[in-house]
Design a protein around this motif. Structure first.
Motif, PDB file in Angstrom:
ATOM      1  N   GLN A  79       0.849  -1.196   0.000  1.00  0.00           N
ATOM      2  CA  GLN A  79       0.000   0.000   0.000  1.00  0.00           C
ATOM      3  C   GLN A  79       0.879   1.240   0.000  1.00  0.00           C
ATOM      4  O   GLN A  79       1.977   1.240   0.556  1.00  0.00           O
ATOM      5  CB  GLN A  79      -0.908  -0.003   1.236  1.00  0.00           C
ATOM      6  N   THR A  80       0.397   2.295  -0.610  1.00  0.00           N
ATOM      7  CA  THR A  80       1.164   3.540  -0.635  1.00  0.00           C
ATOM      8  C   THR A  80       1.068   4.226   0.714  1.00  0.00           C
ATOM      9  O   THR A  80       0.070   4.116   1.418  1.00  0.00           O
ATOM     10  CB  THR A  80       0.624   4.472  -1.727  1.00  0.00           C
ATOM     11  N   TYR A  85       3.192  11.459   1.776  1.00  0.00           N
ATOM     12  CA  TYR A  85       2.857  12.437   0.734  1.00  0.00           C
ATOM     13  C   TYR A  85       2.221  13.687   1.330  1.00  0.00           C
ATOM     14  O   TYR A  85       2.524  14.811   0.922  1.00  0.00           O
ATOM     15  CB  TYR A  85       1.933  11.820  -0.310  1.00  0.00           C
TER      16      TYR A  85
END
Length: 103
Positions: A79-80, A85
């Motif tokens: 998963q990111t 971010y």
């Protein structure tokens, strides 16, 4: 006034009788057995003790799990890291916005 009260009482008795029949049907007993067990205090009928509810709950839970599983979450796929971010975006906005104040 008394005829209105009597008609209201008759309606309430009919509603109570319908509810008793529904509960007895869900419990799998007759209305007389249900009333006798409630009056004696030996038996109480709860919704979670009926087979119909358990079957419905089971199928509802299966459907819910299928919906959750189909949302794209996969344990074999990495998963990111969205928090990384977001923190980079906030840091960039902080640097851009504080150009005249910070340095």
């Amino acid at each position: 006034m008394s005829s209105d009260a009597e008609s209201e009482a008759a309606k309430l008795k009919q509603q109570a009788q319908k509810r008793q029949e529904e509960v007895a049907k869900a419990a799998g007993v007759s209305v007389e057995e249900l009333i006798a067990s409630v009056k004696s205090g030996t038996g109480t009928v709860y919704n979670d003790k009926t087979e119909v509810l358990k079957e419905n709950l089971l199928s509802a839970m299966k459907e819910r799990l299928i919906c959750v599983a189909s949302t794209g979450l996969d344990s074999n796929k990495s998963q990111t890291n969205v928090i990384l971010y977001y923190s980079v975006a906030v840091a960039l906005l902080f640097l851009i916005g504080g150009q005249g104040i910070l340095f």
